[in-house]
Design a protein around this motif. Structure first.
Motif, PDB file in Angstrom:
ATOM      1  N   MET A 124       0.843  -1.199   0.000  1.00  0.00           N
ATOM      2  CA  MET A 124       0.000   0.000   0.000  1.00  0.00           C
ATOM      3  C   MET A 124       0.881   1.252   0.000  1.00  0.00           C
ATOM      4  O   MET A 124       1.888   1.320   0.692  1.00  0.00           O
ATOM      5  N   THR A 125       0.473   2.241  -0.780  1.00  0.00           N
ATOM      6  CA  THR A 125       1.198   3.506  -0.896  1.00  0.00           C
ATOM      7  C   THR A 125       0.334   4.627  -0.348  1.00  0.00           C
ATOM      8  O   THR A 125      -0.868   4.695  -0.622  1.00  0.00           O
ATOM      9  N   SER A 126       0.950   5.513   0.423  1.00  0.00           N
ATOM     10  CA  SER A 126       0.223   6.634   1.003  1.00  0.00           C
ATOM     11  C   SER A 126       0.489   7.891   0.189  1.00  0.00           C
ATOM     12  O   SER A 126       1.610   8.114  -0.283  1.00  0.00           O
ATOM     13  N   MET A 127      -0.557   8.725   0.005  1.00  0.00           N
ATOM     14  CA  MET A 127      -0.368  10.000  -0.689  1.00  0.00           C
ATOM     15  C   MET A 127      -1.332  11.050  -0.163  1.00  0.00           C
ATOM     16  O   MET A 127      -2.454  10.745   0.236  1.00  0.00           O
ATOM     17  N   LYS A 128      -0.863  12.302  -0.163  1.00  0.00           N
ATOM     18  CA  LYS A 128      -1.738  13.433   0.148  1.00  0.00           C
ATOM     19  C   LYS A 128      -2.532  13.746  -1.105  1.00  0.00           C
ATOM     20  O   LYS A 128      -1.959  14.051  -2.147  1.00  0.00           O
ATOM     21  N   LYS A 152     -13.598   5.628  -5.066  1.00  0.00           N
ATOM     22  CA  LYS A 152     -13.636   4.169  -5.018  1.00  0.00           C
ATOM     23  C   LYS A 152     -13.925   3.578  -6.401  1.00  0.00           C
ATOM     24  O   LYS A 152     -13.425   2.511  -6.757  1.00  0.00           O
ATOM     25  N   GLN A 153     -14.736   4.292  -7.198  1.00  0.00           N
ATOM     26  CA  GLN A 153     -15.099   3.791  -8.519  1.00  0.00           C
ATOM     27  C   GLN A 153     -13.950   3.893  -9.511  1.00  0.00           C
ATOM     28  O   GLN A 153     -13.687   2.948 -10.276  1.00  0.00           O
ATOM     29  N   PHE A 154     -13.249   5.030  -9.514  1.00  0.00           N
ATOM     30  CA  PHE A 154     -12.276   5.309 -10.566  1.00  0.00           C
ATOM     31  C   PHE A 154     -10.822   5.084 -10.167  1.00  0.00           C
ATOM     32  O   PHE A 154      -9.957   4.994 -11.045  1.00  0.00           O
ATOM     33  N   THR A 155     -10.529   5.005  -8.869  1.00  0.00           N
ATOM     34  CA  THR A 155      -9.131   4.989  -8.443  1.00  0.00           C
ATOM     35  C   THR A 155      -8.792   3.755  -7.618  1.00  0.00           C
ATOM     36  O   THR A 155      -9.649   2.949  -7.269  1.00  0.00           O
ATOM     37  N   LYS A 156      -7.520   3.673  -7.296  1.00  0.00           N
ATOM     38  CA  LYS A 156      -7.005   2.561  -6.494  1.00  0.00           C
ATOM     39  C   LYS A 156      -7.028   2.870  -4.998  1.00  0.00           C
ATOM     40  O   LYS A 156      -6.401   2.149  -4.208  1.00  0.00           O
ATOM     41  N   ALA A 157      -7.736   3.911  -4.595  1.00  0.00           N
ATOM     42  CA  ALA A 157      -7.804   4.291  -3.180  1.00  0.00           C
ATOM     43  C   ALA A 157      -8.537   3.228  -2.371  1.00  0.00           C
ATOM     44  O   ALA A 157      -9.594   2.746  -2.776  1.00  0.00           O
ATOM     45  N   LYS A 158      -7.957   2.863  -1.230  1.00  0.00           N
ATOM     46  CA  LYS A 158      -8.553   1.824  -0.384  1.00  0.00           C
ATOM     47  C   LYS A 158      -8.972   2.340   0.987  1.00  0.00           C
ATOM     48  O   LYS A 158      -9.888   1.809   1.598  1.00  0.00           O
ATOM     49  N   GLY A 195      -1.231  -0.527  -4.546  1.00  0.00           N
ATOM     50  CA  GLY A 195      -0.257  -0.584  -5.614  1.00  0.00           C
ATOM     51  C   GLY A 195       0.540   0.701  -5.730  1.00  0.00           C
ATOM     52  O   GLY A 195       0.493   1.584  -4.870  1.00  0.00           O
ATOM     53  N   ASP A 196       1.239   0.830  -6.840  1.00  0.00           N
ATOM     54  CA  ASP A 196       2.098   1.986  -7.063  1.00  0.00           C
ATOM     55  C   ASP A 196       1.311   3.144  -7.671  1.00  0.00           C
ATOM     56  O   ASP A 196       0.266   2.954  -8.299  1.00  0.00           O
ATOM     57  N   LEU A 197       1.855   4.338  -7.509  1.00  0.00           N
ATOM     58  CA  LEU A 197       1.266   5.510  -8.144  1.00  0.00           C
ATOM     59  C   LEU A 197       1.599   5.512  -9.636  1.00  0.00           C
ATOM     60  O   LEU A 197       2.671   5.066 -10.056  1.00  0.00           O
ATOM     61  N   ASN A 228      -3.204  14.702  -8.907  1.00  0.00           N
ATOM     62  CA  ASN A 228      -3.248  13.599  -7.946  1.00  0.00           C
ATOM     63  C   ASN A 228      -4.240  12.522  -8.373  1.00  0.00           C
ATOM     64  O   ASN A 228      -3.993  11.326  -8.177  1.00  0.00           O
ATOM     65  N   LEU A 229      -5.344  12.940  -8.950  1.00  0.00           N
ATOM     66  CA  LEU A 229      -6.327  11.970  -9.441  1.00  0.00           C
ATOM     67  C   LEU A 229      -5.720  11.113 -10.545  1.00  0.00           C
ATOM     68  O   LEU A 229      -5.913   9.890 -10.581  1.00  0.00           O
ATOM     69  N   LEU A 230      -4.982  11.738 -11.460  1.00  0.00           N
ATOM     70  CA  LEU A 230      -4.333  10.984 -12.528  1.00  0.00           C
ATOM     71  C   LEU A 230      -3.370   9.945 -11.976  1.00  0.00           C
ATOM     72  O   LEU A 230      -3.212   8.854 -12.541  1.00  0.00           O
ATOM     73  N   ARG A 231      -2.714  10.245 -10.874  1.00  0.00           N
ATOM     74  CA  ARG A 231      -1.710   9.340 -10.302  1.00  0.00           C
ATOM     75  C   ARG A 231      -2.319   8.081  -9.701  1.00  0.00           C
ATOM     76  O   ARG A 231      -1.600   7.082  -9.506  1.00  0.00           O
TER      77      ARG A 231
END
Length: 623
Positions: A1-5, A63-69, A151-153, A264-267
């Protein structure tokens, strides 16, 4: 898991944030900026609700479009004792709902205290936010939402491209904001970003305004289509090559935080959504809390329209609706993202080619419909843009729109079931009823230029020449002082005083009986079959789509006012000119019916060339 602001908690000092603070924080006490300290003070004991357009988090879409958990709220606070409470909104929410068990209490402290509060997220939540309840004044700084990513950014190189033509005040301000808050920031975007300004008017001091990661490029006047296309080509050829290009109008106000959140959304987009376009909203520059559009579609009638109804973004229920809206099947098939704020993957451009050389109007609609990508919209991704009422231009609406929609449909198959011929007919007839003969002639100029085939628009410089000609041929409005002087010389306009005109008169109309409606329909305001000069005058608004039918019927003269820009024009009924336009229209229709199949084949065959890099480099004098 990767953390991001992912998103900073945003508080700003500008005319919109002062006039519409509920876009940022709803409160029963002021939120004040301490410029010396660079901090914000929630002044006095009260409740400060950050479940707002800019400071809520769109968890359903994330949740729909990204890998955010998972999602965490980070706050830095000092001052009086306070309580931080998570809020949420589901599909039925009219106001923020407190989430049970997710809150933290902080004692009074003169030192900064950090809060890292994991947020509870359930499937029915659309957005989440937070409320701070204070017992006195509390300062806030360096606060944000943090996401855990599966996963990765993604690797992202973002280009911001804007095209300008003599809008120095807007563009220089936006360059300054981008330089200060993005390029010179400590955020990750700063190392993966470049802004290109295509100066079609050649009025900017390119040397002065160009700096690290910001480049001003003097350009020929090739319209928005040409300027944005040059931005696309430049983004593809820069080193490192861009992965995404954000197209943005020049005459807008923007919050740099929207650009940061787009990056950030693109990442964190899932692989299956990395070729979606991100469509930013157009908020009303004059009424900053109102959203005009964040995704558009070409209607069956052949007109541009937003998919969503208008939204008031200081209303919590509208924040929910904005995120939950589901387009109809027609809208999905004919959907586009307008280029006041549209982020396009470079891979999509490489697959689908470049825009059509149509100068202005319809370039963005055609391109979005052609590419058939998914579209992502999200609260807080936006610009403030002047409303269409305030910048109505017949050369754009009657010439450019008429011609370009027909070219786009014939060349790239845009909205194949939209009836642009019906729209042409309706616009000509509407202008004739309002004695707008010059504007009706612009429609026919556009139609005839379409009938010339793709060789006409293919020539470099032709699009500018055509647009300049349309601007010369449209009604030439005069300022109110000149208009009054013209009226004073006309006995038919005796009694007209511009100072007596108010909004009630401009917006007003008169009722018509059914026989009167039928007569207007058959005679085009007594210019067909039954021909009467009429008498008297009426005062009506400039905008071409408006039809004050009761006010204009039976009149001989119309005083047309551009209320916002304090200009006007005097129209006079002219049955002979009406007949000449109708005769010309009939001749054009005859040619159209005899040649349309050939023209469609020619336009379709020209698509590959018109959308190629080689063609555009020659067109833009880049080769």
């Amino acid at each position: 898991m990767t953390s991001m602001k992912f998103a900073n908690i945003l508080l700003e000092t500008n005319p919109r944030s002062v006039a519409y603070p509920a876009l940022y924080c709803r409160s029963d006490h002021p939120v004040i900026f301490n410029e010396a300290q660079g901090e914000w003070e929630m002044y006095g004991a009260g409740t400060f609700d950050f479940s707002t357009y800019f400071n809520s988090l769109s968890v359903k879409k994330l949740k729909q479009f990204t890998k955010a958990k998972s999602f965490t709220l980070h706050l830095e606070l000092k001052g009086a004792a306070c309580e931080v409470q998570q809020t949420m909104g589901d599909a039925f929410a009219h106001d923020p709902i407190e989430v049970e068990g997710v809150r933290q209490e902080l004692p009074a402290s003169s030192q900064w205290q950090s809060v890292d509060m994991p947020l509870t997220i359930t499937d029915d939540m659309v957005i989440v936010g937070f409320i701070i309840k204070t017992e006195g004044s509390v300062d806030i700084r360096n606060s944000y939402y943090e996401l855990e990513i599966d996963g990765d950014l993604n690797d992202v190189e973002l280009v911001l491209s804007t095209t300008t033509f003599k809008k120095e005040a807007f563009i220089e301000r936006n360059i300054g904001l981008v330089k200060e808050q993005i390029v010179e920031s400590a955020d990750p975007i700063a190392e993966h970003f470049h802004m290109y300004v295509m100066d079609n008017g050649r009025t900017l001091d390119a040397e002065k305004l160009t700096s690290d990661r910001i480049t001003v490029i003097p350009n020929d006047n090739v319209g928005g289509a040409g300027g944005f296309t040059r931005g696309m080509i430049t983004a593809m050829e820069q080193d490192p090559k861009a992965t995404n290009i954000l197209l943005m109008d020049d005459d807008v106000a923007v919050s740099p935080e929207s650009i940061k959140r787009t990056y950030n959304l693109l990442r964190i987009l899932k692989e299956e959504h990395r070729e979606d376009m991100i469509s930013g909203a157009m908020l009303n520059y004059e009424i900053g809390e109102d959203q005009w559009e964040d995704i558009g579609n070409m209607t069956p009638q052949g007109t541009f329209a937003g998919c969503k109804p208008g939204m008031r973004l200081t209303l919590f229920e509208d924040l929910i609706y904005n995120e939950m809206f589901t387009p109809t099947k027609w809208q999905r098939d004919n959907m586009y993202a307008a280029w006041w704020y549209c982020c396009i993957p470079i891979s999509v451009i490489e697959k689908n080619g470049l825009p059509l050389p149509v100068f202005v109007r319809c370039d963005d609609a055609e391109y979005g419909i052609r590419c058939k990508t998914g579209f992502i919209t999200m609260n807080s991704l936006c610009v403030w843009h002047m409303s269409f009422f305030e910048r109505y231009n017949a050369a754009v609406e009657r010439y450019q729109t008429t011609r370009n929609t027909m070219i786009a449909q014939a060349t790239c198959g845009m909205a194949p079931d939209a009836d642009f011929m019906k729209e042409l007919h309706n616009n000509i007839r509407l202008e004739l009823k309002k004695f707008g003969y010059a504007n009706a002639e612009l429609c026919l100029d556009a139609f005839e230029d379409f009938l010339k085939g793709p060789e006409f628009i293919k020539k470099p410089g032709q699009s500018e020449k055509s647009f300049m000609a349309a601007n010369r041929n449209k009604e030439q409005l005069v300022d109110f002082e000149t208009l009054q002087a013209q009226a004073d010389k006309d006995p038919e306009l005796a009694g007209f005083r511009i100072e007596d005109v108010d909004r009630q008169l401009i917006d007003g109309d008169k009722p018509r009986s059914m026989p009167e409606r039928l007569e207007d329909l058959i005679t085009d305001n007594n210019q067909r079959y039954v021909k009467k000069d009429g008498s008297g005058y009426a005062v009506i608004p400039l905008q071409g789509w408006l039809y004050p039918a009761g006010a204009i019927r039976g009149k001989h003269k119309l005083i047309v006012l551009d209320w916002y820009n304090r200009k006007g024009y005097i129209r006079t009924k002219d049955v002979k000119r009406y007949e000449a336009i109708k005769k010309r229209y009939a001749r054009d229709l005859k040619y159209y019916k005899a040649n349309i199949e050939r023209l469609r084949k020619e336009y379709t065959a020209a698509r590959a060339e018109l959308t190629s890099i080689a063609y555009w480099k020659h067109y833009l004098k880049m080769d």
